[in-house]
Design a protein around this motif. Structure first.
Motif, PDB file in Angstrom:
ATOM      1  N   ARG A 205       0.834  -1.211   0.000  1.00 62.02           N
ATOM      2  CA  ARG A 205       0.000   0.000   0.000  1.00 62.02           C
ATOM      3  C   ARG A 205       0.863   1.252   0.000  1.00 62.02           C
ATOM      4  NH1 ARG A 205      -5.637  -0.742   2.793  1.00 62.02           N
ATOM      5  NH2 ARG A 205      -5.907  -2.973   2.582  1.00 62.02           N
ATOM      6  N   LYS A 206       1.921   1.218   0.800  1.00 60.00           N
ATOM      7  CA  LYS A 206       2.810   2.381   0.852  1.00 60.00           C
ATOM      8  C   LYS A 206       3.480   2.589  -0.502  1.00 60.00           C
ATOM      9  CE  LYS A 206       3.883   1.975   5.740  1.00 60.00           C
ATOM     10  NZ  LYS A 206       4.904   1.586   6.709  1.00 60.00           N
ATOM     11  N   THR A 207       3.908   1.483  -1.119  1.00 60.43           N
ATOM     12  CA  THR A 207       4.583   1.575  -2.418  1.00 60.43           C
ATOM     13  C   THR A 207       3.642   2.156  -3.464  1.00 60.43           C
ATOM     14  OG1 THR A 207       5.850  -0.379  -1.837  1.00 60.43           O
ATOM     15  CG2 THR A 207       5.827   0.225  -4.155  1.00 60.43           C
TER      16      THR A 207
ATOM     17  N   MET B 114      -1.078  10.126   0.006  1.00 57.02           N
ATOM     18  CA  MET B 114      -1.451   9.777   1.393  1.00 57.02           C
ATOM     19  C   MET B 114      -2.036   8.362   1.375  1.00 57.02           C
ATOM     20  SD  MET B 114      -3.696  11.744   4.262  1.00 57.02           S
ATOM     21  CE  MET B 114      -5.093  12.101   3.268  1.00 57.02           C
ATOM     22  N   CYS B 115      -1.383   7.417   2.047  1.00 54.60           N
ATOM     23  CA  CYS B 115      -1.890   6.045   1.953  1.00 54.60           C
ATOM     24  C   CYS B 115      -2.903   5.740   3.045  1.00 54.60           C
ATOM     25  CB  CYS B 115      -0.782   5.017   1.841  1.00 54.60           C
ATOM     26  SG  CYS B 115       0.617   5.214   2.889  1.00 54.60           S
ATOM     27  N   THR B 116      -3.442   4.548   2.949  1.00 51.12           N
ATOM     28  CA  THR B 116      -4.624   4.168   3.729  1.00 51.12           C
ATOM     29  C   THR B 116      -4.534   4.530   5.203  1.00 51.12           C
ATOM     30  OG1 THR B 116      -4.639   2.276   2.253  1.00 51.12           O
ATOM     31  CG2 THR B 116      -6.194   2.222   4.092  1.00 51.12           C
ATOM     32  N   TYR B 117      -3.361   4.322   5.785  1.00 54.23           N
ATOM     33  CA  TYR B 117      -3.274   4.434   7.244  1.00 54.23           C
ATOM     34  C   TYR B 117      -3.307   5.886   7.707  1.00 54.23           C
ATOM     35  CZ  TYR B 117      -2.598  -0.382   6.451  1.00 54.23           C
ATOM     36  OH  TYR B 117      -2.813  -1.656   6.018  1.00 54.23           O
ATOM     37  N   CYS B 118      -2.684   6.775   6.953  1.00 57.75           N
ATOM     38  CA  CYS B 118      -2.827   8.194   7.273  1.00 57.75           C
ATOM     39  C   CYS B 118      -4.237   8.665   6.893  1.00 57.75           C
ATOM     40  CB  CYS B 118      -1.791   9.031   6.525  1.00 57.75           C
ATOM     41  SG  CYS B 118      -0.236   9.202   7.422  1.00 57.75           S
ATOM     42  N   ALA B 119      -4.756   8.142   5.777  1.00 53.57           N
ATOM     43  CA  ALA B 119      -6.092   8.562   5.334  1.00 53.57           C
ATOM     44  C   ALA B 119      -7.146   8.230   6.388  1.00 53.57           C
ATOM     45  CB  ALA B 119      -6.436   7.898   4.008  1.00 53.57           C
TER      46      ALA B 119
ATOM     47  N   VAL C 162       2.005  15.505   9.524  1.00 59.01           N
ATOM     48  CA  VAL C 162       1.272  14.288   9.879  1.00 59.01           C
ATOM     49  C   VAL C 162       1.948  13.076   9.243  1.00 59.01           C
ATOM     50  CG1 VAL C 162      -0.949  13.096   9.806  1.00 59.01           C
ATOM     51  CG2 VAL C 162      -0.890  15.597  10.002  1.00 59.01           C
ATOM     52  N   GLY C 163       2.497  12.197  10.084  1.00 57.50           N
ATOM     53  CA  GLY C 163       3.087  10.947   9.603  1.00 57.50           C
ATOM     54  C   GLY C 163       4.593  11.039   9.374  1.00 57.50           C
ATOM     55  N   LYS C 164       5.181   9.858   9.404  1.00 55.65           N
ATOM     56  CA  LYS C 164       6.633   9.737   9.249  1.00 55.65           C
ATOM     57  C   LYS C 164       7.127  10.358   7.935  1.00 55.65           C
ATOM     58  CE  LYS C 164       8.666   5.782   8.051  1.00 55.65           C
ATOM     59  NZ  LYS C 164       8.987   4.353   8.090  1.00 55.65           N
ATOM     60  N   CYS C 165       6.356  10.164   6.862  1.00 46.46           N
ATOM     61  CA  CYS C 165       6.809  10.652   5.542  1.00 46.46           C
ATOM     62  C   CYS C 165       6.954  12.168   5.536  1.00 46.46           C
ATOM     63  CB  CYS C 165       5.827  10.240   4.450  1.00 46.46           C
ATOM     64  SG  CYS C 165       5.645   8.476   4.287  1.00 46.46           S
ATOM     65  N   MET C 166       5.949  12.864   6.087  1.00 41.60           N
ATOM     66  CA  MET C 166       6.007  14.330   6.117  1.00 41.60           C
ATOM     67  C   MET C 166       7.157  14.813   6.992  1.00 41.60           C
ATOM     68  SD  MET C 166       4.071  16.464   4.402  1.00 41.60           S
ATOM     69  CE  MET C 166       4.820  15.555   3.079  1.00 41.60           C
TER      70      MET C 166
ATOM     71  N   GLY D 118       4.821   8.961  13.595  1.00 41.00           N
ATOM     72  CA  GLY D 118       4.530   7.535  13.404  1.00 41.00           C
ATOM     73  C   GLY D 118       4.068   7.149  12.012  1.00 41.00           C
ATOM     74  N   CYS D 119       4.095   5.860  11.768  1.00 38.05           N
ATOM     75  CA  CYS D 119       3.546   5.294  10.534  1.00 38.05           C
ATOM     76  C   CYS D 119       2.895   3.950  10.889  1.00 38.05           C
ATOM     77  CB  CYS D 119       4.615   5.086   9.489  1.00 38.05           C
ATOM     78  SG  CYS D 119       3.990   4.210   8.028  1.00 38.05           S
ATOM     79  N   PRO D 120       1.580   3.926  11.019  1.00 38.98           N
ATOM     80  CA  PRO D 120       0.673   5.070  10.906  1.00 38.98           C
ATOM     81  C   PRO D 120       0.764   5.952  12.148  1.00 38.98           C
ATOM     82  CG  PRO D 120      -0.570   3.113  11.514  1.00 38.98           C
ATOM     83  CD  PRO D 120       0.846   2.673  11.311  1.00 38.98           C
TER      84      PRO D 120
HETATM   85  S1  SF4 Z   1       3.362   7.962   7.277  1.00 42.15           S
HETATM   86 FE1  SF4 Z   1       2.958   5.862   6.710  1.00 42.15          FE
HETATM   87  S2  SF4 Z   1       0.731   5.793   6.397  1.00 42.15           S
HETATM   88 FE2  SF4 Z   1       1.354   7.961   6.321  1.00 42.15          FE
HETATM   89  S3  SF4 Z   1       1.733   8.449   4.154  1.00 42.15           S
HETATM   90 FE3  SF4 Z   1       3.694   7.810   5.076  1.00 42.15          FE
HETATM   91  S4  SF4 Z   1       3.842   5.592   4.634  1.00 42.15           S
HETATM   92 FE4  SF4 Z   1       1.695   6.217   4.379  1.00 42.15          FE
END
Ligand code: SF4
Length: 272
Positions: A7-9, A151-156, A198-202, A220-222
């Motif tokens: 999902r992340k990919t 934005m993937c499922t877990y952040c969504a 919001v989230g590790k990616c940001m 975190g992620c999520p």
């Molecule tokens: S923090 Fe995790 S859930 Fe949120 S966008 Fe990044 S990979 Fe997806």
């Protein structure tokens, strides 16, 4: 069912590998299947509980998943060519996206089609950037940038909760130019006083960005609901802890929309 890594990919920020590239290729790995679209209830502005449900009484079935999806799109009032995932899937298979190679039996599409909105409109000016219903409430001082395909499922799944918490926390006093960034490719806007990542990616993308005056990371992620609550409080948004402690009850806030409507009688949703 896709695992977390996939999902992340699939929500990659790189254009050549993004959602519109990955999802059309999913059926390539499937054995022959029967695709069934359950449209007994259809959802406007899905996929979560904050969309609006309609009783539509439609089933679509096909041994070809792309044909089923293209018919489903037109039933909901959208041309497959306007939906990048379907347009790309058709192109990958050298198929037209106008349904001209699909034989529809049973009800005609025209007889059952009804337009379903898919987008959540946002209002943006120099005082705010928020979904239209929050703008109607008069919210100012908040710049909650509109979600994107990264934005993937877990952040969504947290996004609706955060916006609901913000809406309930509004007491009519402007917030302190708080910007909220989500997904994997957003960047901070100069001139903001606080930036919630919001989230590790940001966090990883923007932690050293000089345009951030006060960074409020949710790493975190999520993202963890308790960390989100703490971040909102740090930004001066007095979100109700109960919402974050009882996440499973949040859909109940939207159920009053369906009260008293016979097509949503509770007995339809009980297993006996
Ligand atoms: S923090 Fe995790 S859930 Fe949120 S966008 Fe990044 S990979 Fe997806």
């Amino acid at each position: 069912v896709m695992d977390i890594k996939s999902r992340k990919t699939a929500h990659s920020p790189e254009e050549a590998k993004n959602l519109f590239h990955c999802v059309p290729r999913l059926p390539d790995r499937l054995p022959p299947i029967l695709a069934v679209l359950d449209g007994i209830y259809t959802l406007e502005r899905g996929p979560a509980f904050d969309g609006r449900v309609h009783r539509s009484n439609i089933l679509v079935a096909s041994s070809d998943v792309l044909s089923a999806d293209m018919v489903g799109a037109r039933i909901m009032g959208h041309e497959p060519r306007d939906i990048p995932i379907l347009a790309n899937a058709a192109a990958n298979r050298n198929r037209p996206s106008d349904l001209s190679d699909i034989e529809v039996v049973g009800e005609s599409i025209e007889n059952v089609a009804s337009y379903h909105e898919y987008d959540f409109a946002y209002h943006e000016d120099d005082q705010r950037c928020v979904p239209v219903p929050l703008a109607r409430d008069g919210i100012t001082g908040l710049f909650y940038r509109k979600y994107d395909e990264t934005m993937c499922t877990y952040c969504a799944s947290m996004n609706g909760l955060i916006l609901s918490a913000i809406r309930y926390a509004w007491k009519g006093e402007p917030w302190d130019r708080v910007e909220v960034l989500t997904g994997k490719k957003m960047t901070p806007t100069p001139g903001m006083n606080k930036t919630i990542l919001v989230g590790k990616c940001m966090y990883q993308k923007n932690r050293d960005n000089p345009n951030i005056k006060e960074m409020i990371p949710i790493k975190g992620c999520p993202p963890n609901p308790k960390t989100i609550l703490k971040a909102l409080h740090q930004a001066g948004i007095d979100a109700d802890p109960m919402l974050f402690e009882n996440i499973d009850q949040l859909p109940g806030f939207f159920m009053s929309r369906y009260e008293g409507k016979p097509e949503f009688d509770e007995s339809f949703f009980q297993v006996s």
